[in-house]
Scaffold this motif. Sequence first.
Motif, PDB file in Angstrom:
ATOM      1  N   ARG A 138       0.882  -1.141  -0.050  1.00 45.93           N
ATOM      2  CA  ARG A 138      -0.102  -0.113   0.191  1.00 45.93           C
ATOM      3  C   ARG A 138       0.988   1.261   0.137  1.00 45.93           C
ATOM      4  NH1 ARG A 138      -4.712   1.789   4.284  1.00 45.93           N
ATOM      5  NH2 ARG A 138      -5.764   3.287   2.949  1.00 45.93           N
ATOM      6  N   CYS A 139       1.042   1.746  -1.251  1.00 48.45           N
ATOM      7  CA  CYS A 139       2.037   2.936  -1.240  1.00 48.45           C
ATOM      8  C   CYS A 139       1.222   3.994  -2.006  1.00 48.45           C
ATOM      9  CB  CYS A 139       3.082   2.753  -2.187  1.00 48.45           C
ATOM     10  SG  CYS A 139       4.439   1.451  -1.183  1.00 48.45           S
ATOM     11  N   TRP A 140       1.690   4.989  -1.915  1.00 52.08           N
ATOM     12  CA  TRP A 140       1.334   6.431  -2.634  1.00 52.08           C
ATOM     13  C   TRP A 140       2.368   7.076  -3.558  1.00 52.08           C
ATOM     14  CZ3 TRP A 140      -3.828   6.743  -1.697  1.00 52.08           C
ATOM     15  CH2 TRP A 140      -4.089   6.075  -0.657  1.00 52.08           C
ATOM     16  N   PHE A 141       1.966   7.781  -4.660  1.00 51.30           N
ATOM     17  CA  PHE A 141       2.934   8.158  -5.652  1.00 51.30           C
ATOM     18  C   PHE A 141       2.065   9.575  -6.021  1.00 51.30           C
ATOM     19  CE2 PHE A 141       2.767   3.452  -5.777  1.00 51.30           C
ATOM     20  CZ  PHE A 141       3.956   3.298  -5.955  1.00 51.30           C
ATOM     21  N   GLY A 142       3.221  10.410  -6.509  1.00 47.29           N
ATOM     22  CA  GLY A 142       2.864  11.756  -6.943  1.00 47.29           C
ATOM     23  C   GLY A 142       3.505  11.914  -8.280  1.00 47.29           C
ATOM     24  N   LEU A 143       2.565  12.312  -9.262  1.00 43.50           N
ATOM     25  CA  LEU A 143       3.044  12.497 -10.932  1.00 43.50           C
ATOM     26  C   LEU A 143       2.890  14.080 -11.160  1.00 43.50           C
ATOM     27  CD1 LEU A 143       3.551  10.862 -13.431  1.00 43.50           C
ATOM     28  CD2 LEU A 143       1.051  10.862 -13.856  1.00 43.50           C
ATOM     29  N   TRP A 144       3.931  14.574 -11.445  1.00 43.27           N
ATOM     30  CA  TRP A 144       3.688  15.865 -11.958  1.00 43.27           C
ATOM     31  C   TRP A 144       2.613  15.877 -12.992  1.00 43.27           C
ATOM     32  CZ3 TRP A 144       6.936  18.669 -16.137  1.00 43.27           C
ATOM     33  CH2 TRP A 144       6.511  20.275 -16.112  1.00 43.27           C
ATOM     34  N   GLU A 145       1.890  17.121 -12.837  1.00 41.07           N
ATOM     35  CA  GLU A 145       0.664  17.154 -14.055  1.00 41.07           C
ATOM     36  C   GLU A 145       1.062  17.598 -15.182  1.00 41.07           C
ATOM     37  OE1 GLU A 145      -0.897  20.199 -14.489  1.00 41.07           O
ATOM     38  OE2 GLU A 145       0.366  21.293 -13.544  1.00 41.07           O
ATOM     39  N   GLY A 146       2.213  18.219 -15.227  1.00 39.92           N
ATOM     40  CA  GLY A 146       3.013  19.041 -16.387  1.00 39.92           C
ATOM     41  C   GLY A 146       3.437  18.294 -17.357  1.00 39.92           C
ATOM     42  N   TYR A 147       3.470  16.746 -17.259  1.00 42.99           N
ATOM     43  CA  TYR A 147       4.156  16.038 -18.170  1.00 42.99           C
ATOM     44  C   TYR A 147       3.524  16.379 -19.839  1.00 42.99           C
ATOM     45  CZ  TYR A 147       7.510  14.069 -14.986  1.00 42.99           C
ATOM     46  OH  TYR A 147       8.487  13.966 -13.975  1.00 42.99           O
ATOM     47  N   GLY A 148       2.344  16.514 -19.778  1.00 43.35           N
ATOM     48  CA  GLY A 148       1.915  16.885 -21.063  1.00 43.35           C
ATOM     49  C   GLY A 148       1.028  15.993 -21.884  1.00 43.35           C
ATOM     50  N   HIS A 149       1.263  14.670 -21.628  1.00 42.12           N
ATOM     51  CA  HIS A 149       0.336  13.577 -22.635  1.00 42.12           C
ATOM     52  C   HIS A 149      -1.210  13.631 -22.137  1.00 42.12           C
ATOM     53  CE1 HIS A 149       0.050  10.412 -25.295  1.00 42.12           C
ATOM     54  NE2 HIS A 149      -0.873   9.957 -24.387  1.00 42.12           N
ATOM     55  N   TYR A 150      -1.605  13.743 -20.904  1.00 41.78           N
ATOM     56  CA  TYR A 150      -2.885  13.858 -20.597  1.00 41.78           C
ATOM     57  C   TYR A 150      -3.383  15.241 -20.292  1.00 41.78           C
ATOM     58  CZ  TYR A 150      -2.638   8.807 -20.262  1.00 41.78           C
ATOM     59  OH  TYR A 150      -2.461   7.438 -20.653  1.00 41.78           O
ATOM     60  N   ASP A 151      -4.519  15.441 -20.315  1.00 37.77           N
ATOM     61  CA  ASP A 151      -5.152  16.721 -19.734  1.00 37.77           C
ATOM     62  C   ASP A 151      -5.656  16.335 -18.519  1.00 37.77           C
ATOM     63  OD1 ASP A 151      -6.465  18.806 -19.293  1.00 37.77           O
ATOM     64  OD2 ASP A 151      -7.777  18.933 -21.184  1.00 37.77           O
ATOM     65  N   TRP A 152      -4.909  16.756 -17.208  1.00 41.01           N
ATOM     66  CA  TRP A 152      -5.248  16.590 -16.214  1.00 41.01           C
ATOM     67  C   TRP A 152      -6.386  17.556 -15.522  1.00 41.01           C
ATOM     68  CZ3 TRP A 152      -4.247  11.712 -14.609  1.00 41.01           C
ATOM     69  CH2 TRP A 152      -3.178  11.193 -14.910  1.00 41.01           C
ATOM     70  N   ASP A 153      -6.763  18.497 -16.245  1.00 41.98           N
ATOM     71  CA  ASP A 153      -7.534  19.529 -15.859  1.00 41.98           C
ATOM     72  C   ASP A 153      -8.832  18.968 -15.047  1.00 41.98           C
ATOM     73  OD1 ASP A 153      -7.911  22.192 -15.439  1.00 41.98           O
ATOM     74  OD2 ASP A 153      -9.349  22.384 -17.354  1.00 41.98           O
ATOM     75  N   GLY A 154      -9.155  19.161 -14.116  1.00 45.16           N
ATOM     76  CA  GLY A 154      -9.964  18.652 -13.126  1.00 45.16           C
ATOM     77  C   GLY A 154     -10.073  17.736 -12.248  1.00 45.16           C
ATOM     78  N   VAL A 155      -8.490  17.221 -12.307  1.00 44.18           N
ATOM     79  CA  VAL A 155      -8.082  16.340 -11.280  1.00 44.18           C
ATOM     80  C   VAL A 155      -7.497  16.846 -10.336  1.00 44.18           C
ATOM     81  CG1 VAL A 155      -6.681  14.128 -10.957  1.00 44.18           C
ATOM     82  CG2 VAL A 155      -7.999  14.405 -13.174  1.00 44.18           C
ATOM     83  N   PRO A 156      -7.882  16.603  -9.077  1.00 43.73           N
ATOM     84  CA  PRO A 156      -6.925  17.183  -8.069  1.00 43.73           C
ATOM     85  C   PRO A 156      -5.554  16.973  -7.923  1.00 43.73           C
ATOM     86  CG  PRO A 156      -9.231  16.056  -7.152  1.00 43.73           C
ATOM     87  CD  PRO A 156      -8.883  15.694  -8.327  1.00 43.73           C
ATOM     88  N   VAL A 157      -5.034  18.137  -7.482  1.00 47.33           N
ATOM     89  CA  VAL A 157      -3.344  18.002  -7.353  1.00 47.33           C
ATOM     90  C   VAL A 157      -3.078  18.385  -5.804  1.00 47.33           C
ATOM     91  CG1 VAL A 157      -3.303  18.250  -9.686  1.00 47.33           C
ATOM     92  CG2 VAL A 157      -3.029  20.491  -8.062  1.00 47.33           C
ATOM     93  N   PHE A 158      -1.921  17.930  -5.408  1.00 49.15           N
ATOM     94  CA  PHE A 158      -1.334  18.394  -4.091  1.00 49.15           C
ATOM     95  C   PHE A 158       0.126  19.272  -4.649  1.00 49.15           C
ATOM     96  CE2 PHE A 158       0.572  14.300  -4.633  1.00 49.15           C
ATOM     97  CZ  PHE A 158       1.497  14.266  -4.262  1.00 49.15           C
ATOM     98  N   ALA A 159       0.252  20.242  -3.951  1.00 50.56           N
ATOM     99  CA  ALA A 159       1.423  21.164  -4.207  1.00 50.56           C
ATOM    100  C   ALA A 159       2.674  20.825  -3.378  1.00 50.56           C
ATOM    101  CB  ALA A 159       0.983  22.611  -3.876  1.00 50.56           C
ATOM    102  N   THR A 160       3.721  20.671  -4.144  1.00 50.29           N
ATOM    103  CA  THR A 160       5.191  20.486  -3.604  1.00 50.29           C
ATOM    104  C   THR A 160       6.012  21.811  -4.158  1.00 50.29           C
ATOM    105  OG1 THR A 160       6.008  19.243  -5.644  1.00 50.29           O
ATOM    106  CG2 THR A 160       5.035  18.015  -3.904  1.00 50.29           C
ATOM    107  N   PRO A 161       7.159  22.098  -3.799  1.00 52.34           N
ATOM    108  CA  PRO A 161       7.964  23.160  -4.249  1.00 52.34           C
ATOM    109  C   PRO A 161       8.116  23.222  -5.785  1.00 52.34           C
ATOM    110  CG  PRO A 161       8.860  22.328  -2.290  1.00 52.34           C
ATOM    111  CD  PRO A 161       7.794  21.247  -2.581  1.00 52.34           C
ATOM    112  N   GLY A 162       7.344  24.047  -6.321  1.00 47.00           N
ATOM    113  CA  GLY A 162       7.569  24.217  -8.029  1.00 47.00           C
ATOM    114  C   GLY A 162       6.723  23.376  -8.652  1.00 47.00           C
ATOM    115  N   ARG A 163       5.927  22.378  -8.227  1.00 49.96           N
ATOM    116  CA  ARG A 163       5.114  21.560  -8.854  1.00 49.96           C
ATOM    117  C   ARG A 163       3.869  21.214  -8.217  1.00 49.96           C
ATOM    118  NH1 ARG A 163       8.641  22.456 -12.534  1.00 49.96           N
ATOM    119  NH2 ARG A 163      10.589  21.271 -12.592  1.00 49.96           N
ATOM    120  N   ASP A 164       2.946  20.852  -9.074  1.00 50.93           N
ATOM    121  CA  ASP A 164       1.439  20.290  -8.765  1.00 50.93           C
ATOM    122  C   ASP A 164       1.567  18.905  -9.261  1.00 50.93           C
ATOM    123  OD1 ASP A 164       0.593  22.613  -7.659  1.00 50.93           O
ATOM    124  OD2 ASP A 164      -0.044  23.193  -9.577  1.00 50.93           O
ATOM    125  N   GLU A 165       1.173  17.947  -8.114  1.00 51.21           N
ATOM    126  CA  GLU A 165       1.172  16.485  -8.419  1.00 51.21           C
ATOM    127  C   GLU A 165      -0.060  15.893  -8.334  1.00 51.21           C
ATOM    128  OE1 GLU A 165       4.469  14.645  -8.484  1.00 51.21           O
ATOM    129  OE2 GLU A 165       5.424  16.534  -8.499  1.00 51.21           O
TER     130      GLU A 165
END
Length: 241
Positions: A138-165
Amino acid sequence: MFVHRDPPPSVYGRLRVQRHLTPARWLVRRLSRDGRFGTVAAVCAPGFEAYARILHPARLGTEPVRWDRVAPLHGRTVSAATRWHELIGLTDRLMYRNDDTPAVPGVWDEHPDEGPTPPDVARALVPVLSRHTGTADRCWFGLWEGYGHYDWDGVPVFATPGRDEILLAGALEDADSPARDTGGVPPELPDLWWPQDRAWCVGGDVDLVSTYVGGSAACVAELLATPGLEAYEVRATAAVD
């Protein structure tokens, strides 16, 4: 220019996309309090007993090449603070990004991968990390929403320094599944990994050629001794590469 992006998936590799961000709150709190931008702690998480820097290998064809194999060719050695562009004799990292440096025939022909943990490095990390958590399933993972292949608009994100995950969930053994199981989709692995018991945290970034791990002293010592990894102990406050 319009760039087509696919709708967000519900599963990324074998990792499940999450819309409730509660499991990431501890990380956000630590980072907002002690995660000074540009430091090791800000890339993974503050508050661990020890930290390791894992170097992403250069390549010769498809084979990984350690930095300490390249270093002697330039009259240098590798340490915890070594930067790739300086190792190969450049003053500016943008020079190798622009392919302005020749490879060394028979030694390496591709620079280390910038971005999250490369799949072969991830596969070497998984068995070590699994021995240092009670919740590898049981693990958790953060994926930067800016990689560009998917349109993550509308999916909640959490903030890290300089990135939304984007928050993902799954077993540790599936950390590399985006590279294995998504066909033609760009195989970016998650930038952040941590188990439910928070025994360690793995961190990477789109602009880095290293992965950082915070954990117990025993966990970091085993990472440093793992043959498939080129790893160095670093301080939480050290500058990233």
